[in-house]
Scaffold this motif. Structure first.
Motif, PDB file in Angstrom:
ATOM      1  N   SER A 165       0.814  -1.224   0.000  1.00 22.31           N
ATOM      2  CA  SER A 165       0.000   0.000   0.000  1.00 22.31           C
ATOM      3  C   SER A 165       0.839   1.262   0.000  1.00 22.31           C
ATOM      4  CB  SER A 165      -0.934   0.012   1.216  1.00 22.31           C
ATOM      5  OG  SER A 165      -0.175  -0.022   2.423  1.00 22.31           O
ATOM      6  N   GLN A 166       2.166   1.115   0.218  1.00 25.76           N
ATOM      7  CA  GLN A 166       3.048   2.275   0.276  1.00 25.76           C
ATOM      8  C   GLN A 166       4.267   2.057  -0.613  1.00 25.76           C
ATOM      9  OE1 GLN A 166       3.060   4.290   4.425  1.00 25.76           O
ATOM     10  NE2 GLN A 166       3.073   2.102   4.849  1.00 25.76           N
ATOM     11  N   LEU A 167       4.721   3.128  -1.222  1.00 27.72           N
ATOM     12  CA  LEU A 167       5.878   3.090  -2.114  1.00 27.72           C
ATOM     13  C   LEU A 167       6.769   4.282  -1.842  1.00 27.72           C
ATOM     14  CD1 LEU A 167       7.445   2.126  -4.717  1.00 27.72           C
ATOM     15  CD2 LEU A 167       5.898   3.637  -6.010  1.00 27.72           C
ATOM     16  N   THR A 168       8.071   4.040  -1.744  1.00 26.79           N
ATOM     17  CA  THR A 168       9.045   5.120  -1.631  1.00 26.79           C
ATOM     18  C   THR A 168       9.805   5.218  -2.945  1.00 26.79           C
ATOM     19  OG1 THR A 168       9.341   4.773   0.741  1.00 26.79           O
ATOM     20  CG2 THR A 168      11.048   6.018  -0.396  1.00 26.79           C
ATOM     21  N   ILE A 169       9.906   6.430  -3.485  1.00 25.94           N
ATOM     22  CA  ILE A 169      10.671   6.671  -4.711  1.00 25.94           C
ATOM     23  C   ILE A 169      11.851   7.559  -4.355  1.00 25.94           C
ATOM     24  CG2 ILE A 169      10.635   7.610  -7.044  1.00 25.94           C
ATOM     25  CD1 ILE A 169       7.589   7.206  -7.023  1.00 25.94           C
ATOM     26  N   VAL A 170      13.047   7.098  -4.654  1.00 23.18           N
ATOM     27  CA  VAL A 170      14.250   7.890  -4.402  1.00 23.18           C
ATOM     28  C   VAL A 170      14.714   8.468  -5.739  1.00 23.18           C
ATOM     29  CG1 VAL A 170      16.577   7.902  -3.461  1.00 23.18           C
ATOM     30  CG2 VAL A 170      14.867   6.328  -2.529  1.00 23.18           C
ATOM     31  N   GLY A 171      14.620   9.777  -5.876  1.00 25.88           N
ATOM     32  CA  GLY A 171      14.991  10.433  -7.132  1.00 25.88           C
ATOM     33  C   GLY A 171      13.785  11.058  -7.801  1.00 25.88           C
ATOM     34  N   ALA A 172      13.806  12.379  -7.949  1.00 25.43           N
ATOM     35  CA  ALA A 172      12.661  13.101  -8.501  1.00 25.43           C
ATOM     36  C   ALA A 172      12.916  13.585  -9.920  1.00 25.43           C
ATOM     37  CB  ALA A 172      12.297  14.283  -7.607  1.00 25.43           C
ATOM     38  N   GLY A 173      13.659  12.782 -10.689  1.00 24.30           N
ATOM     39  CA  GLY A 173      13.905  13.118 -12.087  1.00 24.30           C
ATOM     40  C   GLY A 173      12.774  12.645 -12.975  1.00 24.30           C
ATOM     41  N   ARG A 174      13.089  12.380 -14.248  1.00 21.39           N
ATOM     42  CA  ARG A 174      12.058  11.995 -15.218  1.00 21.39           C
ATOM     43  C   ARG A 174      11.336  10.712 -14.829  1.00 21.39           C
ATOM     44  NH1 ARG A 174      15.312  11.568 -20.538  1.00 21.39           N
ATOM     45  NH2 ARG A 174      16.821  10.775 -19.049  1.00 21.39           N
ATOM     46  N   ILE A 175      12.105   9.673 -14.461  1.00 16.73           N
ATOM     47  CA  ILE A 175      11.498   8.381 -14.148  1.00 16.73           C
ATOM     48  C   ILE A 175      10.834   8.397 -12.779  1.00 16.73           C
ATOM     49  CG2 ILE A 175      11.925   5.916 -13.845  1.00 16.73           C
ATOM     50  CD1 ILE A 175      12.105   6.914 -16.724  1.00 16.73           C
ATOM     51  N   GLY A 176      11.498   8.989 -11.791  1.00 22.79           N
ATOM     52  CA  GLY A 176      10.910   9.062 -10.459  1.00 22.79           C
ATOM     53  C   GLY A 176       9.591   9.817 -10.456  1.00 22.79           C
ATOM     54  N   THR A 177       9.561  10.942 -11.173  1.00 20.13           N
ATOM     55  CA  THR A 177       8.330  11.724 -11.259  1.00 20.13           C
ATOM     56  C   THR A 177       7.240  10.964 -11.996  1.00 20.13           C
ATOM     57  OG1 THR A 177       9.603  13.786 -11.227  1.00 20.13           O
ATOM     58  CG2 THR A 177       7.348  13.904 -12.056  1.00 20.13           C
ATOM     59  N   MET A 178       7.625  10.176 -12.997  1.00 17.12           N
ATOM     60  CA  MET A 178       6.645   9.359 -13.714  1.00 17.12           C
ATOM     61  C   MET A 178       5.974   8.378 -12.757  1.00 17.12           C
ATOM     62  SD  MET A 178       7.332   6.545 -16.757  1.00 17.12           S
ATOM     63  CE  MET A 178       7.947   5.286 -15.604  1.00 17.12           C
ATOM     64  N   PHE A 179       6.769   7.699 -11.927  1.00 16.35           N
ATOM     65  CA  PHE A 179       6.205   6.738 -10.983  1.00 16.35           C
ATOM     66  C   PHE A 179       5.416   7.431  -9.877  1.00 16.35           C
ATOM     67  CE2 PHE A 179       9.285   3.646 -12.734  1.00 16.35           C
ATOM     68  CZ  PHE A 179       8.424   2.560 -12.891  1.00 16.35           C
ATOM     69  N   ALA A 180       5.763   8.674  -9.573  1.00 13.66           N
ATOM     70  CA  ALA A 180       5.037   9.405  -8.529  1.00 13.66           C
ATOM     71  C   ALA A 180       3.568   9.620  -8.906  1.00 13.66           C
ATOM     72  CB  ALA A 180       5.715  10.746  -8.261  1.00 13.66           C
ATOM     73  N   LYS A 181       3.264   9.540 -10.205  1.00 13.12           N
ATOM     74  CA  LYS A 181       1.873   9.683 -10.658  1.00 13.12           C
ATOM     75  C   LYS A 181       0.988   8.546 -10.164  1.00 13.12           C
ATOM     76  CE  LYS A 181       3.132  12.217 -14.866  1.00 13.12           C
ATOM     77  NZ  LYS A 181       3.128  12.201 -16.360  1.00 13.12           N
TER      78      LYS A 181
ATOM     79  N   ARG B 215      17.036  14.602  -4.070  1.00 15.38           N
ATOM     80  CA  ARG B 215      18.460  14.453  -3.772  1.00 15.38           C
ATOM     81  C   ARG B 215      18.766  14.924  -2.342  1.00 15.38           C
ATOM     82  NH1 ARG B 215      23.083  14.400  -7.028  1.00 15.38           N
ATOM     83  NH2 ARG B 215      21.816  14.860  -8.863  1.00 15.38           N
ATOM     84  N   GLY B 216      19.467  14.085  -1.600  1.00 12.40           N
ATOM     85  CA  GLY B 216      19.872  14.447  -0.248  1.00 12.40           C
ATOM     86  C   GLY B 216      18.836  14.176   0.820  1.00 12.40           C
ATOM     87  N   ASP B 217      17.630  13.826   0.432  1.00  9.32           N
ATOM     88  CA  ASP B 217      16.564  13.554   1.392  1.00  9.32           C
ATOM     89  C   ASP B 217      16.729  12.141   1.939  1.00  9.32           C
ATOM     90  OD1 ASP B 217      14.277  13.370   2.876  1.00  9.32           O
ATOM     91  OD2 ASP B 217      12.921  14.032   1.285  1.00  9.32           O
ATOM     92  N   THR B 218      16.837  12.027   3.251  1.00 16.03           N
ATOM     93  CA  THR B 218      16.986  10.710   3.890  1.00 16.03           C
ATOM     94  C   THR B 218      15.865  10.504   4.905  1.00 16.03           C
ATOM     95  OG1 THR B 218      18.509  11.652   5.535  1.00 16.03           O
ATOM     96  CG2 THR B 218      19.483  10.644   3.574  1.00 16.03           C
ATOM     97  N   SER B 219      14.649  10.762   4.473  1.00 15.44           N
ATOM     98  CA  SER B 219      13.492  10.635   5.352  1.00 15.44           C
ATOM     99  C   SER B 219      13.311   9.189   5.809  1.00 15.44           C
ATOM    100  CB  SER B 219      12.228  11.098   4.607  1.00 15.44           C
ATOM    101  OG  SER B 219      12.358  12.436   4.184  1.00 15.44           O
ATOM    102  N   ILE B 220      12.552   9.031   6.885  1.00 11.74           N
ATOM    103  CA  ILE B 220      12.226   7.694   7.378  1.00 11.74           C
ATOM    104  C   ILE B 220      11.425   6.967   6.313  1.00 11.74           C
ATOM    105  CG2 ILE B 220      10.947   6.410   9.134  1.00 11.74           C
ATOM    106  CD1 ILE B 220      11.555   8.670  11.079  1.00 11.74           C
ATOM    107  N   LEU B 221      11.795   5.746   6.037  1.00 12.83           N
ATOM    108  CA  LEU B 221      11.165   4.987   4.962  1.00 12.83           C
ATOM    109  C   LEU B 221       9.959   4.211   5.457  1.00 12.83           C
ATOM    110  CD1 LEU B 221      14.440   3.528   3.399  1.00 12.83           C
ATOM    111  CD2 LEU B 221      13.109   5.442   2.525  1.00 12.83           C
ATOM    112  N   PRO B 222       8.806   4.394   4.817  1.00 18.73           N
ATOM    113  CA  PRO B 222       7.647   3.573   5.179  1.00 18.73           C
ATOM    114  C   PRO B 222       7.835   2.151   4.672  1.00 18.73           C
ATOM    115  CG  PRO B 222       7.139   4.913   3.262  1.00 18.73           C
ATOM    116  CD  PRO B 222       8.502   5.343   3.739  1.00 18.73           C
ATOM    117  N   THR B 223       6.961   1.257   5.061  1.00 13.50           N
ATOM    118  CA  THR B 223       7.052  -0.111   4.564  1.00 13.50           C
ATOM    119  C   THR B 223       6.758  -0.143   3.073  1.00 13.50           C
ATOM    120  OG1 THR B 223       4.716  -0.502   5.078  1.00 13.50           O
ATOM    121  CG2 THR B 223       6.345  -1.067   6.776  1.00 13.50           C
ATOM    122  N   GLY B 224       7.153  -1.230   2.402  1.00  8.08           N
ATOM    123  CA  GLY B 224       6.889  -1.368   0.973  1.00  8.08           C
ATOM    124  C   GLY B 224       8.141  -1.228   0.145  1.00  8.08           C
ATOM    125  N   PRO B 225       8.025  -1.384  -1.163  1.00  6.39           N
ATOM    126  CA  PRO B 225       9.176  -1.287  -2.071  1.00  6.39           C
ATOM    127  C   PRO B 225       9.826   0.090  -2.042  1.00  6.39           C
ATOM    128  CG  PRO B 225       7.273  -2.266  -3.156  1.00  6.39           C
ATOM    129  CD  PRO B 225       6.771  -1.711  -1.876  1.00  6.39           C
TER     130      PRO B 225
END
Length: 250
Positions: free
Chosen positions: A3-19, A33-43
């Protein structure tokens, strides 16, 4: 299903998956870049540039390593093995996104292998994109083929100042020679029997993919992971590869 997904990288591909947060009920965390937030469960979908992988891996908790999904192009296997993360999920995305936020163009050949393979297939399908889960052995062959496409069409597209579709239409003979040259180097390095690979069928597939995204403008990039990998192993002087690299100033 997760139910949760973490995407590392807000470039072309990361933004595509963020949709996925708008086309499904998935809760998506997009880390820049540089964000090391706490990771939720999931891929954990790693969409950074290859050169940023070291930094990403440095802050991923040991108990979350198995959740990583790598979608980078190029010769990634050596790096994965050196860091003992070769068991993680890997994907090759035959998707063209010209710039951040643009609609993706599906090449129809994306593949994935590993623990989270079916999860990535589901994500791609939610975005209207095709993806197939395959064995790791088959994935290695696909990785070599994608590496060749990136190196051949990235170089020739930049050298001729043409889209990848136009490179096929106007310079297919050069595509065939360069593909054969780099294929020999890769097979020698990876201990692959070149006689097991049908070169003409390989060239046909590479060209077919380029014609499926005819307006995409390729270029030489991710040097140590792509063309530079071949240069380090190239023993033939005045090769076609070298000639076109010199043409683009490399």
């Amino acid at each position: 299903m997760f139910s949760q997904l973490t995407i590392v990288g807000a470039g072309r591909i990361g933004t595509m998956f963020a949709k996925l947060s708008t086309v499904s009920r998935l809760q998506v965390s997009l880390l820049k870049r540089g964000d090391t937030s706490i990771l939720p469960t999931g891929p954990i979908l790693v969409c950074t540039r290859n050169d940023d992988l070291e930094g990403v891996l440095s802050w991923i908790p040991a108990d979350r390593i198995s959740d990583l999904i790598f979608v980078q192009n190029g010769m990634l296997q050596t790096w994965l093995e050196r860091h003992q993360v070769e068991h993680c999920t890997q994907a090759l995305l035959y998707v063209a996104v010209s710039s951040v936020g643009d609609e993706p163009i599906d090449g129809g050949r994306s593949v994935v292998t590993g623990h989270h393979a079916e999860s990535l297939v589901w994500m791609m399908n939610q975005l209207g994109l095709r993806c197939t889960s395959i064995s790791r052995t088959d994935f290695m062959v696909e990785m070599l083929e994608k590496l060749l496409w990136n190196c051949v069409f990235g170089l020739l597209s930049e050298a001729f100042g043409l889209s990848v579709g136009k490179v096929v239409e106007e310079h297919r003979s050069v595509v065939e020679v360069l593909t054969g040259e780099l294929l020999t180097i890769a097979c020698d390095e990876l201990s692959i029997d070149q006689s097991d690979i049908h070169k003409q069928a390989l060239v046909d597939r590479l060209c077919a993919y380029s014609l499926s995204i005819p307006n995409y403008q390729g270029k030489v990039k991710e040097w140590p992971w792509r063309n530079g990998w071949f240069v380090e192993r190239q023993v033939v002087k005045n090769s076609v590869h070298q000639q076109y690299l010199e043409k683009v100033g490399l």
